[in-house]
Design a protein around this motif. Structure first.
Motif, PDB file in Angstrom:
ATOM      1  N   ALA A 119      32.123  69.717  30.795  1.00  0.00           N
ATOM      2  CA  ALA A 119      33.510  70.189  30.840  1.00  0.00           C
ATOM      3  C   ALA A 119      33.760  70.988  32.107  1.00  0.00           C
ATOM      4  CB  ALA A 119      33.807  71.049  29.618  1.00  0.00           C
ATOM      5  N   ALA A 120      32.721  71.669  32.579  1.00  0.00           N
ATOM      6  CA  ALA A 120      32.887  72.545  33.736  1.00  0.00           C
ATOM      7  C   ALA A 120      32.927  71.752  35.036  1.00  0.00           C
ATOM      8  CB  ALA A 120      31.751  73.559  33.778  1.00  0.00           C
ATOM      9  N   PRO A 126      33.182  67.875  36.627  1.00  0.00           N
ATOM     10  CA  PRO A 126      33.375  66.451  36.328  1.00  0.00           C
ATOM     11  C   PRO A 126      32.291  65.543  36.916  1.00  0.00           C
ATOM     12  CG  PRO A 126      34.965  67.224  37.950  1.00  0.00           C
ATOM     13  CD  PRO A 126      34.267  68.435  37.431  1.00  0.00           C
ATOM     14  N   ALA A 127      31.506  66.067  37.844  1.00  0.00           N
ATOM     15  CA  ALA A 127      30.467  65.236  38.455  1.00  0.00           C
ATOM     16  C   ALA A 127      29.203  65.211  37.613  1.00  0.00           C
ATOM     17  CB  ALA A 127      30.145  65.744  39.851  1.00  0.00           C
ATOM     18  N   GLU A 128      29.163  66.033  36.559  1.00  0.00           N
ATOM     19  CA  GLU A 128      27.932  66.153  35.778  1.00  0.00           C
ATOM     20  C   GLU A 128      28.055  65.453  34.431  1.00  0.00           C
ATOM     21  OE1 GLU A 128      26.965  70.263  35.537  1.00  0.00           O
ATOM     22  OE2 GLU A 128      26.441  70.379  37.659  1.00  0.00           O
ATOM     23  N   TYR A 129      27.028  64.690  34.136  1.00  0.00           N
ATOM     24  CA  TYR A 129      26.957  64.016  32.841  1.00  0.00           C
ATOM     25  C   TYR A 129      25.642  64.411  32.183  1.00  0.00           C
ATOM     26  CZ  TYR A 129      30.921  61.079  34.101  1.00  0.00           C
ATOM     27  OH  TYR A 129      32.162  60.633  34.443  1.00  0.00           O
TER      28      TYR A 129
END
Lengths: 191, 237
Positions: free
Chosen positions: B141-142, B144-147
């Motif tokens: 959520a913090a 967008p590049a992280e999954y």
């Protein structure tokens, strides 16, 4: 019908190249590129990489079909999962050079051995004066697309086996004679 | 006579030499005793040909021991494990794409967007490696590049007890290397994939953490240009 097949790595470096002719309709599988145009093949294929990059992310298909054309040279492309590019140049000119056709094993290992004295890049536009007129060849015909696709899929199978080798590194040149024989076999079967 | 041969005799000899060099010499290539190279083997394995867990655990322990030699810290050790897994991911991507399609029909698609790629990782890749899909896939959520890919009980950690002094070390760094290889190979450059324990002794999680003591999150951080491309492609298509 003459073909030039090249595998290009992720850094636009050539990994494998092979030259052959058609084996259909009594063809003997020997490439009959015009001697003064043969050295252009690598340039034509290399320039089509720009088109590949344009369409690369557009669709998720592996087989991108016919993507580029330079006079009577048509380029078809296939992308692997790791974005190695299979590029096939097909040239429908069927002229019969007097003495320039080298045996396929020799010509494939060093396609640009004999430099012409007068390189004339625009000669391929006169291809219609030689044998079958190139205008009758349609690279987007379903039968042509299907046979090229089958060729690519066969090569992809052999390619994955190459890549699976623990000694193979990304963007490494493929020197295996067995791989070359596999490509030759696929070419004989489908093109 | 032998020192200075006549020119007429020298020419055929030269030609013969040229022919010899032109024909590929088979001596350089060694064939296995059964005359079968890797190109003669079938690339599609049957489902039953799986590796035993004991063999894997033994090998993996040796890999960790090898990586642990002369390391400076936990980060260095995890980096080494990551590097061991990376080439695996590159190879598996092509192999699984070829296999994932129905046999006899050729592969037709490759992942070109982030979501299909992550689904490929969590289902196809996970199923191939661990015989089950990953437990969760979330987007941060913090950032967008992280999954985040969650595995409740990673196979790689099953037989490993981490010493107290390096308790933050997670052997699943090897798996994150594989994931990184898949992403990189498909053309999705990452700024690193890392494996993290999920709040051990985290009071807020309560019973959840106890249920899955080995729960591991793989954090995938894509490079900015990947997100940029994703945005452009999303508009076009």
């Amino acid at each position: 019908m003459s073909y030039y097949f090249a595998i290009v790595g992720t850094k636009d470096n050539p990994l494998f190249e092979h030259e052959f002719g058609t084996s259909k309709q009594g063809g003997d599988g020997i490439a009959r590129f015009r001697e003064e145009a043969r050295h252009m093949n690598q340039f034509i294929v290399h320039s089509s990489l720009d088109i590949v990059e344009e369409v690369q992310w557009g669709s998720g298909a592996t087989y991108l079909k016919h993507i580029d054309r330079f006079h009577s040279n048509y380029i078809s492309c296939f992308l692997t999962g790791t974005n190695a590019k299979f590029l096939l140049l097909h040239n429908p000119d069927t002229h019969h050079p007097s003495s320039s056709s080298l045996p396929p094993s020799a010509s494939s290992s060093s396609p640009v051995t004999q430099f012409p004295r007068h390189p004339t890049p625009s000669t391929s536009s006169r291809g219609s004066t030689y044998g079958t007129p190139s205008s009758s060849y349609n690279p987007t015909a379903p039968a042509v697309e299907e046979s090229i696709k089958n060729f690519f899929v066969d090569v992809y199978d052999a390619w994955v086996k190459t890549v699976m080798s623990p000694f193979y590194h990304v963007d490494g040149v493929v020197r295996s004679p067995v791989f070359r024989a596999r490509v030759q076999g696929a070419a004989r079967k489908f093109l | 006579m032998s020192t200075n041969p006549p020119s007429s005799a020298g020419k055929p000899a030269q030609q013969a030499l040229q022919q010899q060099t032109r024909t590929p010499t088979p001596s350089g290539l060694r064939y296995p005793s059964n005359k079968k190279t890797i190109y003669d083997r079938n690339i599609n394995r049957t489902k039953t040909s799986e590796l035993s867990r004991a063999a894997f655990a033994y090998l993996f322990v040796e890999m960790i021991a090898y990586a642990q030699k002369r390391v400076t810290g936990i980060a260095d050790l995890e980096k080494r494990l990551n590097n061991q897994g990376y080439p695996l991911g590159l190879k598996l991507l092509d192999l699984l794409l070829l296999r994932s399609t129905v046999p006899s029909t050729p592969p037709t698609t490759r992942p070109t967007r982030i979501l299909p790629l992550l689904q490929f990782i969590t289902t196809t890749l996970w199923r191939h490696l661990f015989a089950r899909p990953a437990d969760a896939l979330e987007r941060s959520a913090a950032n967008p590049a992280e999954y985040m890919v969650t595995d409740n009980a990673p196979l790689v950690n099953e037989y490993i007890s981490v010493p107290r002094e390096i308790s933050s070390f997670n052997a699943a760094a090897f798996v994150s290397g594989i994931v990184e290889g898949v992403c990189d190979g498909a053309g999705f450059r990452t700024e690193g994939v890392s494996a993290h324990w999920v709040g051990e002794g985290d009071a807020a999680e309560g019973g959840k953490a106890e249920m899955w003591p080995g729960k591991t999150i793989f954090l995938i951080k894509f490079a900015p240009e990947v997100l940029e491309r994703e945005e452009v492609m999303g508009k076009g298509g």
